[in-house]
Design a protein around this motif. Structure first.
Motif, PDB file in Angstrom:
ATOM      1  N   ALA A 176      83.784   8.338 -12.302  1.00  0.00           N
ATOM      2  CA  ALA A 176      83.825   9.721 -12.780  1.00  0.00           C
ATOM      3  C   ALA A 176      84.812   9.877 -13.934  1.00  0.00           C
ATOM      4  O   ALA A 176      84.526  10.557 -14.931  1.00  0.00           O
ATOM      5  N   ILE A 177      85.972   9.231 -13.808  1.00  0.00           N
ATOM      6  CA  ILE A 177      86.957   9.306 -14.893  1.00  0.00           C
ATOM      7  C   ILE A 177      86.411   8.646 -16.152  1.00  0.00           C
ATOM      8  O   ILE A 177      86.610   9.137 -17.268  1.00  0.00           O
ATOM      9  N   SER A 178      85.705   7.547 -15.986  1.00  0.00           N
ATOM     10  CA  SER A 178      85.116   6.858 -17.138  1.00  0.00           C
ATOM     11  C   SER A 178      84.100   7.748 -17.851  1.00  0.00           C
ATOM     12  O   SER A 178      84.097   7.847 -19.087  1.00  0.00           O
TER      13      SER A 178
ATOM     14  N   CYS B  56      96.440   6.789  -4.575  1.00  0.00           N
ATOM     15  CA  CYS B  56      95.081   7.097  -5.038  1.00  0.00           C
ATOM     16  C   CYS B  56      94.621   8.462  -4.531  1.00  0.00           C
ATOM     17  O   CYS B  56      93.951   9.207  -5.256  1.00  0.00           O
ATOM     18  N   ASP B  57      94.992   8.790  -3.295  1.00  0.00           N
ATOM     19  CA  ASP B  57      94.617  10.109  -2.764  1.00  0.00           C
ATOM     20  C   ASP B  57      95.303  11.220  -3.563  1.00  0.00           C
ATOM     21  O   ASP B  57      94.712  12.289  -3.778  1.00  0.00           O
ATOM     22  N   ALA B  58      96.543  10.982  -3.967  1.00  0.00           N
ATOM     23  CA  ALA B  58      97.241  11.983  -4.780  1.00  0.00           C
ATOM     24  C   ALA B  58      96.545  12.176  -6.126  1.00  0.00           C
ATOM     25  O   ALA B  58      96.404  13.310  -6.615  1.00  0.00           O
ATOM     26  N   VAL B  59      96.092  11.071  -6.718  1.00  0.00           N
ATOM     27  CA  VAL B  59      95.377  11.162  -7.996  1.00  0.00           C
ATOM     28  C   VAL B  59      94.094  11.973  -7.836  1.00  0.00           C
ATOM     29  O   VAL B  59      93.786  12.872  -8.634  1.00  0.00           O
TER      30      VAL B  59
ATOM     31  N   SER C 208      84.371  17.081 -10.939  1.00  0.00           N
ATOM     32  CA  SER C 208      84.304  18.096  -9.886  1.00  0.00           C
ATOM     33  C   SER C 208      83.747  17.547  -8.577  1.00  0.00           C
ATOM     34  O   SER C 208      83.964  18.131  -7.515  1.00  0.00           O
ATOM     35  N   GLY C 209      83.020  16.441  -8.635  1.00  0.00           N
ATOM     36  CA  GLY C 209      82.389  15.931  -7.421  1.00  0.00           C
ATOM     37  C   GLY C 209      83.154  14.830  -6.731  1.00  0.00           C
ATOM     38  O   GLY C 209      82.570  14.057  -5.960  1.00  0.00           O
ATOM     39  N   LEU C 210      84.452  14.702  -6.975  1.00  0.00           N
ATOM     40  CA  LEU C 210      85.240  13.637  -6.357  1.00  0.00           C
ATOM     41  C   LEU C 210      85.411  13.905  -4.872  1.00  0.00           C
ATOM     42  O   LEU C 210      85.503  15.043  -4.424  1.00  0.00           O
ATOM     43  N   SER C 211      85.452  12.825  -4.103  1.00  0.00           N
ATOM     44  CA  SER C 211      85.669  12.932  -2.660  1.00  0.00           C
ATOM     45  C   SER C 211      86.836  12.035  -2.265  1.00  0.00           C
ATOM     46  O   SER C 211      87.070  10.992  -2.886  1.00  0.00           O
ATOM     47  N   ASP C 212      87.556  12.437  -1.238  1.00  0.00           N
ATOM     48  CA  ASP C 212      88.737  11.695  -0.804  1.00  0.00           C
ATOM     49  C   ASP C 212      88.349  10.312  -0.297  1.00  0.00           C
ATOM     50  O   ASP C 212      87.385  10.156   0.464  1.00  0.00           O
ATOM     51  N   GLY C 213      89.124   9.312  -0.700  1.00  0.00           N
ATOM     52  CA  GLY C 213      88.937   7.956  -0.217  1.00  0.00           C
ATOM     53  C   GLY C 213      87.947   7.129  -0.994  1.00  0.00           C
ATOM     54  O   GLY C 213      87.927   5.896  -0.859  1.00  0.00           O
ATOM     55  N   ASP C 214      87.117   7.734  -1.834  1.00  0.00           N
ATOM     56  CA  ASP C 214      86.110   6.986  -2.599  1.00  0.00           C
ATOM     57  C   ASP C 214      86.693   6.675  -3.972  1.00  0.00           C
ATOM     58  O   ASP C 214      86.493   7.396  -4.941  1.00  0.00           O
ATOM     59  N   TYR C 215      87.442   5.563  -4.051  1.00  0.00           N
ATOM     60  CA  TYR C 215      88.180   5.246  -5.265  1.00  0.00           C
ATOM     61  C   TYR C 215      87.274   4.700  -6.366  1.00  0.00           C
ATOM     62  O   TYR C 215      87.502   4.951  -7.548  1.00  0.00           O
ATOM     63  N   SER C 216      86.243   3.962  -6.024  1.00  0.00           N
ATOM     64  CA  SER C 216      85.336   3.434  -7.053  1.00  0.00           C
ATOM     65  C   SER C 216      84.558   4.563  -7.724  1.00  0.00           C
ATOM     66  O   SER C 216      84.345   4.558  -8.943  1.00  0.00           O
TER      67      SER C 216
ATOM     68  N   ILE D  16      94.867   3.851 -10.552  1.00  0.00           N
ATOM     69  CA  ILE D  16      93.954   3.462  -9.464  1.00  0.00           C
ATOM     70  C   ILE D  16      93.651   1.962  -9.546  1.00  0.00           C
ATOM     71  O   ILE D  16      93.617   1.258  -8.522  1.00  0.00           O
ATOM     72  N   CYS D  17      93.456   1.448 -10.763  1.00  0.00           N
ATOM     73  CA  CYS D  17      93.229  -0.008 -10.928  1.00  0.00           C
ATOM     74  C   CYS D  17      94.434  -0.805 -10.443  1.00  0.00           C
ATOM     75  O   CYS D  17      94.292  -1.860  -9.798  1.00  0.00           O
TER      76      CYS D  17
END
Length: 972
Positions: A589-591, A778-781, A576-584, A635-636
């Motif tokens: 979060a997915i892990s 990545c932004d779409a994900v 729930s706390g994902l932000s755009d552009g922060d892929y790491s 993303i990887c």
């Protein structure tokens, strides 16, 4: 073993309890039938319906009914009556009787008894069997004879049997019609008997001439016998005959309206209204404007509220059908009538403010249907008048906790939700009224109003954050009230709070709800609120509630179930706390979410039992885990363009190979794999959708959205990187026009459209693959993951239950023993099945046909001395069967020309009334051993022996010189 043991075996077996097989259960009941005590015999007889329900296959049912026929033949009248009741309760199993002749022979022998009661029970028994013996002439003859009996009990039984046979047999109906007519018209027939004979005429609909004769007779009776009792029975029979013959429905509507308008007796008017409502449900398209106008005039002129209520209920039924369009459409050569100046609208407006609440509810229903279905210029004012009528009715009923007031309030709120769905510009004022009225309404009304608020807010975002304060105050007040509806009110108010917060609960809201739940709510209420939080996407709060409930249950299965729900909520909270552009951060979060999901699915599998396998839940969570892993891998892969850029010779490789994709280096291969993986996930979601026959529509739409998200990601990969030239956006461009049914669907469709716009703009402006393309991926994900997952009703609760039970014959003697068959013969495989339902069959969809697929695979190959014939056929057969009374049966002819052991599998799937096929299962297998026929085996052995003898002679004597040819012998 005693009869009580058989009774316990026929009841539902608990978890881990051994069930009794069909033959043993039948033997136990047979012991009771052969008992010397009448009570035990009766008890055994009445247990047979449970036996049929538990083992609904023809072999057992045939044996059981033959035993019941013996009891009927040899027992006393009380036992015969018990057998009759069992037969009537088991009507849908009658067609499974295999030895119909023997069964009827044993039952029919009692018709020659000197006891009229015994003959009467036999006649009723024959009438109950009419569906399987419609053309038995001896039964027809006995019914005719018994109609002339002097015993009233026997005559009534004969009338029952005659009615049953008339509904199933055209010949019997045509033959008995004249006799029935003579008895009805005869002066020596008592009136009470005529009243019982007249309803038989409703079954005379097998052909036009028979229906016409019956209608003429009924018309004559209407004019000849105007008494109230005779007229009511005759008119109702008239209506039943018209609904079956169909062609006489318009004439019947006119006849009933005539009696409604002209006959002064209230009983006749009530009967006319009752039959008009039946015809309104049966054939609304046959109602003309004139018919509805006459009904409106009668309703406007009647001084009796009960009659006005009945007429309005007919109009309410018609208002939701095409008849309402017929009423407002102009006739040939006439101008279109203005909606506000018609008698129907005047009647509805007058009734909206009627003192009788039921009349007002029907008036609101009619007015709502008119406003929704008739888009005219004057309807704008009609919409406002309709909403005002609803609001006044809501104000009146919200403070009255009687059943009538609450039923009226429910109707008004349902109409309000329907109205606001088509007129969203009226939503805000109606929501303000409901919120204001919540403070002074009674608890039962508050529950209904909260449900309406949640339904309206799901369609339109009308609950602003400024309204949360009022809702929280109401929640505090509700927790201090000690009424029967307190727990229900807490759930409803919490649901409205979740909808208003839009999956982001503030700390104040959480604190208030948590404190009040700790004080007054029981465990079930807390669970229902947590379930609603999971549905609305408030996973942080649902995790806390599930965690508090884990230690308050008595079963370890419930503990593991709540623990799994807690872990799933924790996993979704990580996203729930994902932000755009922060892929790491997205990778981390997915892990974390995957860790919680793995713990949760372990608990979920521990919570499953044989009676509750939780198949849908496990598969849905597995797909969610695989989807998250695929998104993480994507993303990887996008990051690998930075960590492992293309080599210096990538351009040369691309020019030599003719593939522009080679310029990107190794990322191209990884993207292809990722695209294939997402398409595979979409196919698995489609399989889950097809296997969820009993799921509600919201759950199926949720699964469909998950499938579309996977297809969207695969399409974006193809459009940006794999094949930008041929990728099309038309397939995914229709989501904007779809009417969203929930907040989750609305947000998902918004994300889909946003992603497609970004991808289309990028692919047009920047054709080569670059960091812009991987960043867009990545932004779409992240955009997809930011929408909180909604766990719909079917994940927690199954409202409809449908299962299929298959039986194959021939069947092996032991489970592991194969069925022997010779290779020069074909095996006839008979497949029988029973459709089993839960408490609410057909709630969402019904079974129209069962699709059976039979296939066979060779398990063990034949020996080296047997050659496989080239023309050997594989068994791949498919057949559709329509179940009758939840039973179906068909046969397959299978070929096993290849020697060896074959595994035959029979898989069932169902086709609903819309023609959609659902892979419900089950899948049954049986082993077949194909053996060589004796004659071929004997010939093969003889040939082998001859070959062995020749080989032995050759080895012992050596090669013999061939005979010398004499040239003279050629010409002799």
């Amino acid at each position: 073993m005693s009869l009580s043991a058989a009774r316990s075996f026929l009841s539902e077996a608990a978890y881990g309890e051994q069930e009794l097989d069909a033959n043993s259960a039948l033997m136990e009941l047979d012991k009771g039938l052969r008992s010397c005590k009448l009570g035990e015999q009766c008890e055994a007889v009445v247990l047979f319906p449970k036996l049929f329900q538990k083992y609904p296959f023809p072999i057992l049912i045939n044996s059981a009914f033959l035993k019941l026929a013996d009891i009927f033949r040899l027992g006393n009248n009380f036992l015969r009556l018990c057998v009759l009741k069992v037969t009537q309760l088991s009507e849908k199993h009658l067609e499974k009787i295999l030895n119909v002749d023997e069964f009827v022979k044993r039952v029919f022998s009692v018709i020659h008894s000197n006891d009229p009661v015994a003959r009467a029970i036999t006649l009723r028994m024959l009438g109950s069997l009419a569906s399987i013996i419609p053309e038995r002439k001896n039964a027809h003859h006995s019914i005719r004879q018994s109609l002339d009996s002097h015993d009233n009990v026997e005559v009534e039984a004969a009338i029952f049997a005659a009615a049953s046979f008339s509904s199933h047999s055209k010949d019997f109906a045509a033959g008995i019609c004249n006799k029935i007519s003579e008895m009805i018209q005869g002066l020596d027939t008592p009136v009470e008997l005529k009243l019982k004979l007249i309803p038989m005429l409703q079954h005379m609909h097998h052909d036009a001439s028979l229906a016409s004769c019956s209608r003429e007779l009924l018309q004559e009776l209407v004019s000849s016998y105007p008494s109230t009792a005779m007229l009511i029975v005759t008119l109702h029979t008239f209506t039943q005959l018209a609904t079956s013959s169909l062609v006489d429905i318009p004439e019947q509507i006119r006849l009933l309206l005539q009696y409604l308008k002209e006959d002064p007796r209230k009983a006749v008017k009530r009967l006319a209204i009752q039959d008009l409502k039946l015809l309104a449900k049966k054939a609304p398209h046959l109602w003309t404007r004139k018919n509805i106008q006459v009904l409106c005039e009668c309703a406007l002129s009647t001084p009796y509220n009960s009659l006005k209520l009945g007429m309005l209920s007919v109009l309410s039924t018609l208002s939701g059908t095409i008849a309402i369009k017929h009423y407002f459409s102009p006739n040939t050569g006439e101008a279109s009538p203005a909606p506000r100046h018609t008698d129907l609208v005047k009647l509805a407006q007058e009734c909206c403010y009627h003192s009788n609440l039921a009349v007002a509810a029907h008036g609101i229903t009619v007015l709502t249907s008119i406003a929704v279905s008739c888009p005219e210029k004057e309807v704008i004012q009609l919409e406002q008048e309709t909403v005002m009528g609803m609001e006044s009715l809501i104000l009146l009923c919200s403070q009255d906790d009687s059943k009538t007031a609450q039923a009226t309030l429910k109707t008004a709120l349902t109409s309000l939700v329907k109205m606001l769905k088509s007129c969203p510009h009226l939503s805000q004022s109606s929501v303000d009224l409901l919120l204001g009225q919540l403070h002074c309404a009674c608890d039962s009304a508050r529950v209904l109003m909260c449900q309406a608020l949640a339904a309206i807010a799901t369609q339109q975002p009308v609950l602003a954050e400024g309204m949360l304060g009022d809702l929280l105050d109401l929640f505090r007040v509700a927790s201090h009230r000690t009424s029967e509806k307190q727990q229900e009110l807490l759930v409803s108010l919490a649901t409205v709070l979740f909808v208003a917060s839009q999956s982001s609960l503030s700390a104040e809201v959480k604190t208030v709800i948590r404190q009040q739940l700790e004080n007054v709510a029981n465990g079930w209420t807390v669970y229902r609120i947590a379930r609603q939080a999971s549905r609305m996407g408030c996973h942080d709060f649902s995790r806390e509630l599930y965690q508090s409930l884990r230690t308050r249950v008595a079963s370890e299965h419930f503990y593991f179930w709540l623990n799994s729900l807690m872990e799933f909520s924790q996993a979704e909270q990580c996203l729930s706390g994902l932000s755009d552009g922060d892929y790491s951060a997205a990778m981390s979060a997915i892990s974390e979410a995957l860790k919680s999901y793995q713990k949760g699915i372990a608990s979920l599998m521990a919570a499953s039992t044989p009676l509750s396998p939780l198949a849908f839940q496990c598969e849905f969570v597995k797909l969610r885990i695989d989807t998250l892993q695929a998104l993480s891998q994507l993303i990887c892969t996008c990051n690998s363009l930075k960590t492992s850029p293309p080599p210096a010779i990538a351009t040369t490789i691309a020019l030599s190979s003719g593939s522009e994709l080679q310029r990107c280096g190794r990322i191209s291969t990884q993207m292809k794999l990722s695209m294939d993986e997402f398409r595979s996930l979409a196919a698995r979601y489609a399989d889950l959708y097809q296997s969820s026959f009993d799921a509600d529509y919201a759950t199926l739409r949720n699964v469909e959205l998950q499938q579309q998200s996977c297809l969207l990601v695969s399409h974006v990969i193809e459009a940006l990187i794999i094949d930008p030239q041929t990728a099309s956006f038309q397939e995914f461009g229709t989501h904007g026009s779809v009417l969203a049914e929930s907040e989750y669907e609305l947000r998902m469709l918004a994300v889909f459209n946003h992603v497609l716009e970004e991808v289309e703009n990028l692919s047009r402006k920047h054709p080569p693959v670059s960091y812009l393309h991987t960043g867009c991926l990545c932004d779409a994900v992240i955009a997809i993951l930011k929408v909180p997952l909604s766990f719909q009703r079917y994940f927690f609760q199954k409202l409809q239950s449908t299962s299929i039970k298959l039986a194959l014959s021939p069947s092996p003697r032991t489970p592991n023993e194969p069925i022997p068959v010779q290779n020069n013969q074909q095996l006839t495989l008979k497949v029988e099945g029973v459709v089993q339902h839960g408490s609410t069959p057909g709630l969402f969809r019904k079974i129209q046909a069962v699709c059976l697929k039979v296939s066979s695979t060779l398990q063990t190959k034949p020996g080296s001395d047997f050659k496989i014939p080239l023309d050997s056929k594989t068994n791949e057969i498919e057949q559709k069967v329509e179940p009758h009374n939840d039973y179906f049966s068909t046969q397959f002819l299978l070929n096993f020309s290849i020697l060896g052991t074959h595994m035959v599998s029979v898989e069932a799937s169902v086709v609903d009334t819309s023609g959609i096929e659902w892979k419900t299962g089950p899948k049954t297998t049986v082993s077949v051993k194909s053996m060589e026929d004796p004659y071929s085996q004997q010939l093969r052995h003889q040939l082998q022996q001859q070959q062995q003898q020749q080989q032995q002679q050759t080895t012992t004597t050596g090669p013999q010189p061939g005979p010398q040819r004499n040239i003279c012998a050629r010409f002799q």
